[in-house]
Design a protein around this motif. Structure first.
Motif, PDB file in Angstrom:
ATOM      1  N   PHE A  33       0.827  -1.210   0.000  1.00 16.04           N
ATOM      2  CA  PHE A  33       0.000   0.000   0.000  1.00 16.04           C
ATOM      3  C   PHE A  33       0.860   1.257   0.000  1.00 16.04           C
ATOM      4  O   PHE A  33       0.563   2.220  -0.717  1.00 16.04           O
ATOM      5  CB  PHE A  33      -0.922  -0.032   1.231  1.00 16.04           C
ATOM      6  CG  PHE A  33      -1.873   1.112   1.320  1.00 16.04           C
ATOM      7  CD1 PHE A  33      -3.050   1.121   0.574  1.00 16.04           C
ATOM      8  CD2 PHE A  33      -1.638   2.180   2.179  1.00 16.04           C
ATOM      9  CE1 PHE A  33      -3.948   2.170   0.671  1.00 16.04           C
ATOM     10  CE2 PHE A  33      -2.520   3.231   2.279  1.00 16.04           C
ATOM     11  CZ  PHE A  33      -3.681   3.227   1.523  1.00 16.04           C
ATOM     12  N   GLU A  58      -1.142  -1.772  -6.314  1.00 17.34           N
ATOM     13  CA  GLU A  58      -0.595  -1.783  -4.952  1.00 17.34           C
ATOM     14  C   GLU A  58      -1.470  -0.989  -3.993  1.00 17.34           C
ATOM     15  O   GLU A  58      -1.670  -1.410  -2.850  1.00 17.34           O
ATOM     16  CB  GLU A  58       0.826  -1.229  -4.972  1.00 17.34           C
ATOM     17  CG  GLU A  58       1.794  -2.149  -5.671  1.00 17.34           C
ATOM     18  CD  GLU A  58       3.050  -1.485  -6.181  1.00 17.34           C
ATOM     19  OE1 GLU A  58       3.867  -2.184  -6.780  1.00 17.34           O
ATOM     20  OE2 GLU A  58       3.218  -0.265  -5.993  1.00 17.34           O
ATOM     21  N   LEU A  59      -2.006   0.125  -4.445  1.00 16.51           N
ATOM     22  CA  LEU A  59      -2.854   0.948  -3.584  1.00 16.51           C
ATOM     23  C   LEU A  59      -4.159   0.229  -3.252  1.00 16.51           C
ATOM     24  O   LEU A  59      -4.506   0.063  -2.082  1.00 16.51           O
ATOM     25  CB  LEU A  59      -3.140   2.289  -4.260  1.00 16.51           C
ATOM     26  CG  LEU A  59      -3.959   3.288  -3.449  1.00 16.51           C
ATOM     27  CD1 LEU A  59      -3.113   3.841  -2.306  1.00 16.51           C
ATOM     28  CD2 LEU A  59      -4.443   4.414  -4.333  1.00 16.51           C
ATOM     29  N   GLY A  86      -3.394  -3.625  -2.060  1.00 19.07           N
ATOM     30  CA  GLY A  86      -2.708  -3.560  -0.765  1.00 19.07           C
ATOM     31  C   GLY A  86      -3.670  -3.197   0.347  1.00 19.07           C
ATOM     32  O   GLY A  86      -3.612  -3.752   1.448  1.00 19.07           O
ATOM     33  N   GLY A  87      -4.591  -2.261   0.063  1.00 21.71           N
ATOM     34  CA  GLY A  87      -5.618  -1.903   1.050  1.00 21.71           C
ATOM     35  C   GLY A  87      -6.543  -3.069   1.355  1.00 21.71           C
ATOM     36  O   GLY A  87      -6.887  -3.316   2.515  1.00 21.71           O
TER      37      GLY A  87
END
Length: 131
Positions: free
Chosen positions: A25, A57-58, A61-62
C-alpha cells in the motif's frame, strides 16, 4: 516450546497479512499520491506501467490489509511483484542484492504464501465466514 509458539500462529498470520498489505500500500501511495515527497516515484504518471502497478498496490494492498478477498488479492499481487522483478530489476543484473530486487522477491513469495494460507482469523474474510 513448539506448543507455546504455535498457539500464536493464527494471529501472527493475520499480522503478517496486514504488514505485507501495508508495505505494498505504501508503494501505491508513493507512486500515485506522491507521498512522501522526494521519493523516487515523483515523476510517475497514472497511465504508465508504473502507474498501473501503483494502482494495483494501492487498491489491492488496502484490501489485503483489511483481509477482504485475501487469497485472490494476494495471488494477483504475487504476480505483480514477479512481473516487477523481471521487468524492473532483473535486467539490471542477475543478483537481487545488486539489482535492488530483494524486496520485490520477498513480497512476491509473501503474497504467494498468503494466497495459499488464507487471511488468518482477524480479517473481513474470516468475519464473513469465507475461510
Amino acid at each position: 516450546m513448539d506448543q507455546m509458539f504455535s498457539k500464536f500462529q493464527p494471529v501472527a498470520l493475520s499480522l503478517f497479512r496486514f504488514i505485507t498489505g501495508l508495505l505494498l500500500f505504501q508503494f501505491g501511495v508513493a507512486k500515485l499520491l506522491k507521498f512522501p515527497s522526494g521519493t523516487m516515484f515523483e515523476k510517475v504518471e497514472l497511465f504508465s506501467l508504473i502507474g498501473a502497478a501503483g494502482t494495483l498496490e494501492l487498491i489491492l494492498g488496502g484490501l489485503l490489509m483489511i483481509g477482504l478477498f485475501s487469497r485472490i488479492v494476494a495471488f494477483i499481487l504475487a504476480g505483480e511483484m514477479a512481473f516487477a522483478y523481471f521487468i524492473g530489476h532483473f535486467p539490471k543484473g542477475f543478483y537481487p542484492l545488486l539489482n535492488n530486487g530483494s524486496l520485490a522477491i520477498a513480497l512476491c513469495f509473501a503474497c504467494l504464501y498468503l494466497a495459499t494460507s488464507g487471511p488468518g482469523p482477524i480479517s473481513v474474510d474470516a468475519a464473513m465466514g469465507k475461510r
